[in-house]
Design a protein around this motif. Structure first.
Motif, mmCIF file in Angstrom:
data_model
loop_
_atom_site.group_PDB
_atom_site.id
_atom_site.type_symbol
_atom_site.label_atom_id
_atom_site.label_comp_id
_atom_site.label_asym_id
_atom_site.label_seq_id
_atom_site.Cartn_x
_atom_site.Cartn_y
_atom_site.Cartn_z
ATOM 1 N N GLY A 39 -53.720 -136.372 -12.973
ATOM 2 C CA GLY A 39 -52.596 -136.448 -13.898
ATOM 3 C C GLY A 39 -52.150 -137.867 -14.170
ATOM 4 O O GLY A 39 -50.990 -138.118 -14.512
ATOM 5 N N GLY A 40 -53.074 -138.829 -14.046
ATOM 6 C CA GLY A 40 -52.720 -140.231 -14.217
ATOM 7 C C GLY A 40 -53.202 -140.816 -15.526
ATOM 8 O O GLY A 40 -53.547 -140.093 -16.466
ATOM 9 N N THR A 41 -53.252 -142.133 -15.581
ATOM 10 C CA THR A 41 -53.591 -142.845 -16.807
ATOM 11 C C THR A 41 -54.978 -143.481 -16.685
ATOM 12 O O THR A 41 -55.492 -143.674 -15.574
ATOM 13 N N ALA A 58 -67.897 -134.647 1.081
ATOM 14 C CA ALA A 58 -66.679 -134.737 1.902
ATOM 15 C C ALA A 58 -65.730 -135.789 1.333
ATOM 16 O O ALA A 58 -64.504 -135.585 1.290
ATOM 17 N N TRP A 59 -66.279 -136.922 0.885
ATOM 18 C CA TRP A 59 -65.446 -137.977 0.312
ATOM 19 C C TRP A 59 -64.834 -137.527 -1.005
ATOM 20 O O TRP A 59 -63.649 -137.773 -1.271
ATOM 21 N N GLN A 60 -65.624 -136.848 -1.832
ATOM 22 C CA GLN A 60 -65.102 -136.362 -3.111
ATOM 23 C C GLN A 60 -63.984 -135.350 -2.895
ATOM 24 O O GLN A 60 -62.966 -135.375 -3.601
ATOM 25 N N ALA A 61 -64.142 -134.476 -1.917
ATOM 26 C CA ALA A 61 -63.105 -133.483 -1.620
ATOM 27 C C ALA A 61 -61.821 -134.159 -1.140
ATOM 28 O O ALA A 61 -60.715 -133.747 -1.513
ATOM 29 N N ARG A 62 -61.973 -135.202 -0.326
ATOM 30 C CA ARG A 62 -60.780 -135.912 0.164
ATOM 31 C C ARG A 62 -60.056 -136.617 -0.981
ATOM 32 O O ARG A 62 -58.819 -136.607 -1.055
ATOM 33 N N LYS A 63 -60.820 -137.229 -1.884
ATOM 34 C CA LYS A 63 -60.196 -137.867 -3.047
ATOM 35 C C LYS A 63 -59.465 -136.835 -3.901
ATOM 36 O O LYS A 63 -58.354 -137.087 -4.390
ATOM 37 N N ALA A 64 -60.119 -135.686 -4.120
ATOM 38 C CA ALA A 64 -59.503 -134.657 -4.953
ATOM 39 C C ALA A 64 -58.190 -134.162 -4.352
ATOM 40 O O ALA A 64 -57.201 -133.958 -5.062
ATOM 41 N N ALA A 65 -58.170 -133.988 -3.045
ATOM 42 C CA ALA A 65 -56.951 -133.503 -2.380
ATOM 43 C C ALA A 65 -55.810 -134.502 -2.512
ATOM 44 O O ALA A 65 -54.630 -134.112 -2.543
ATOM 45 N N ILE A 69 -58.849 -139.019 -12.138
ATOM 46 C CA ILE A 69 -57.436 -139.389 -12.185
ATOM 47 C C ILE A 69 -56.794 -139.079 -13.528
ATOM 48 O O ILE A 69 -55.621 -138.703 -13.599
ATOM 49 N N THR A 70 -57.554 -139.202 -14.624
ATOM 50 C CA THR A 70 -56.956 -138.992 -15.953
ATOM 51 C C THR A 70 -56.891 -137.522 -16.355
ATOM 52 O O THR A 70 -56.287 -137.196 -17.364
ATOM 53 N N TRP A 71 -57.495 -136.630 -15.577
ATOM 54 C CA TRP A 71 -57.490 -135.212 -15.933
ATOM 55 C C TRP A 71 -56.177 -134.567 -15.484
ATOM 56 O O TRP A 71 -55.555 -135.017 -14.514
ATOM 57 N N PRO A 72 -55.750 -133.502 -16.150
ATOM 58 C CA PRO A 72 -54.494 -132.842 -15.757
ATOM 59 C C PRO A 72 -54.545 -132.321 -14.326
ATOM 60 O O PRO A 72 -55.592 -131.855 -13.849
#
Length: 411
Positions: free
Chosen positions: A70-72, A47-54, A60-63
């Motif tokens: 989409g970050g650095t 549940a936490w991983q899904a919330r972070k992904a949303a 963060i560094t992945w497109p």
């Protein structure tokens, strides 16, 4: 080195911190309940991983097109720091998102990447890495698990037989990447191939290993006529070592630091422990150990600052992760051993409800030796630093040009 966030980084940190304040409380596991690897704990982690992904805070560094932020790299480091402070870090996804899925992204075909990357980012599927074998020790290329083509065509299926060991999380994972031998007639590094596999296949058997800490994080994994399609291959046939190096470098980066108590906790413990002449903190030998741990901790901190500075400037970090793992793993073991000895008869207690500091030192003492093996043993990493960083002559390898089938087995 620059120890301070740039204005952009400071703004990102404040944004991440505000989001965590708003969202983390509902996903924090309090007082060790529910227990790790239970269905309830797994559900909380997903549940936490899904919330972070949303919210764009997973990978963060992945497109963004594949579910990332989409970050650095420096933004990823900043969020990880703040997430750890918020007490909502879960370990189920570290191997998959830090080691396995990046390998799939680098060597899988478009259909494979489209199928697996996004569900992994969202925490819907968990991956494991199947490299180590009973007869291989630290030599990954000495593996004996075989994959043989069932047919003559270039797209013929493969059949895998053999055993892996020390596979973290295999018993709860959905998929895995496995390195196997496909050609015994060439030297050991040249006859390997990597595949992704379905861990729920009936031909895959996982046997959890009972650890002295009471945990069951690792597994023996057996393959009995496991059939995989050629489309499950990652990289070219015989190119498995090159593919594995990508995974191993990600693994060494992921385990470059060690979780557990540091010099601050052992100093606090020593304030209340009796020594020869007063509190243990007054003992000269103990204070010398404490000084060593402090110096090492500061060295590790500034080494990590070097990595963060490089990331902040858009540069690629150097060999700091290999150095960090050697120092931190050995220090954790030494520190925990000293603390448990200082506890005297109370050092045998492993129940967090009874032992001082919730048995943190006892747990670290049992975990630290494994940390010195995971991601490359101390000896392997020292060789890497010596040969690839310092430019020293390589070890003599008598088996370099010997076909794997002709290597002595000790029988």
């Amino acid at each position: 080195m620059d120890f301070n966030d740039s204005p952009e980084e400071a703004a990102y940190r404040e944004k991440a911190r505000a989001w965590l304040v708003e969202n983390a409380a509902a996903h924090r596991v309090e007082h060790g309940e529910p227990k790790p690897t239970t269905p309830e704990h797994m559900a909380a982690a997903k549940a936490w991983q899904a919330r972070k992904a949303a919210a764009g805070y997973a990978c963060i560094t992945w497109p963004a097109a594949i579910g990332g932020g989409g970050g650095t790299p420096i933004q990823s480091v900043i969020f990880s720091q703040e997430e750890a402070k918020a007490g909502v870090s879960y370990g189920y996804f570290t191997i998959g998102l830090g080691m396995c899925v990046p390998t799939v992204m680098a060597f899988g075909d478009d259909a494979t990447k489209q199928r697996f990357v996004s569900p992994a980012v969202k925490g819907e599927e968990i991956w494991c890495q199947l490299f180590s074998e009973p007869a291989g020790g630290s030599d990954v290329a000495a593996l004996r698990t075989r994959a043989v083509r069932d047919g003559d065509g270039p797209d013929a299926d493969w059949v895998i037989n053999g055993q892996k060991v020390w596979t973290t999380g295999a018993h709860y994972c959905d998929y895995g990447i496995v390195l196997v031998r496909t050609d015994p007639d060439v030297p050991k590094h040249k006859g390997l191939t990597m595949f992704w596999i379905d861990m729920r296949d009936p031909a895959v058997e996982c046997r959890p290993i009972h650890q002295m800490s009471g945990g069951r994080d690792f597994n023996e994994v057996y393959f009995t006529d496991l059939r995989v399609k050629d489309s499950q291959r990652l990289g070219a046939v015989g190119d498995g070592w090159k593919v594995a190096l990508v995974t191993l470098m990600n693994e060494r980066l992921a385990v470059g630091g060690s979780a557990g108590p540091d010099y601050r906790q052992v100093m606090e413990l020593a304030r209340g422990l009796p020594g020869v002449n007063g509190p243990a903190l007054k003992d000269q030998a103990f204070r010398e150990n404490l000084a060593d741990w402090y110096v090492n901790s500061q060295g590790l901190k500034f080494t990590r600052f070097r990595t963060m500075t490089a990331l902040s400037r858009g540069q690629t970090p150097g060999p700091e992760s290999s150095i960090g793992k050697i120092i931190s793993a050995n220090q954790l073991q030494d520190l925990a051993n000293t603390a448990v000895e200082a506890l005297g008869e109370y050092g045998i207690l492993t129940d967090p409800s009874l032992a001082p500091m919730e048995a943190a030192f006892q747990q670290s003492l049992m975990w630290a030796p494994g940390l010195r093996i995971a991601g490359g043993t101390d000896e392997i990493l020292k060789n890497i630093i010596a040969e690839r960083v310092l430019g020293l002559p390589g070890d003599v390898r008598a088996d370099k040009d010997v076909a794997f089938k002709d290597m002595p087995t000790g029988r």
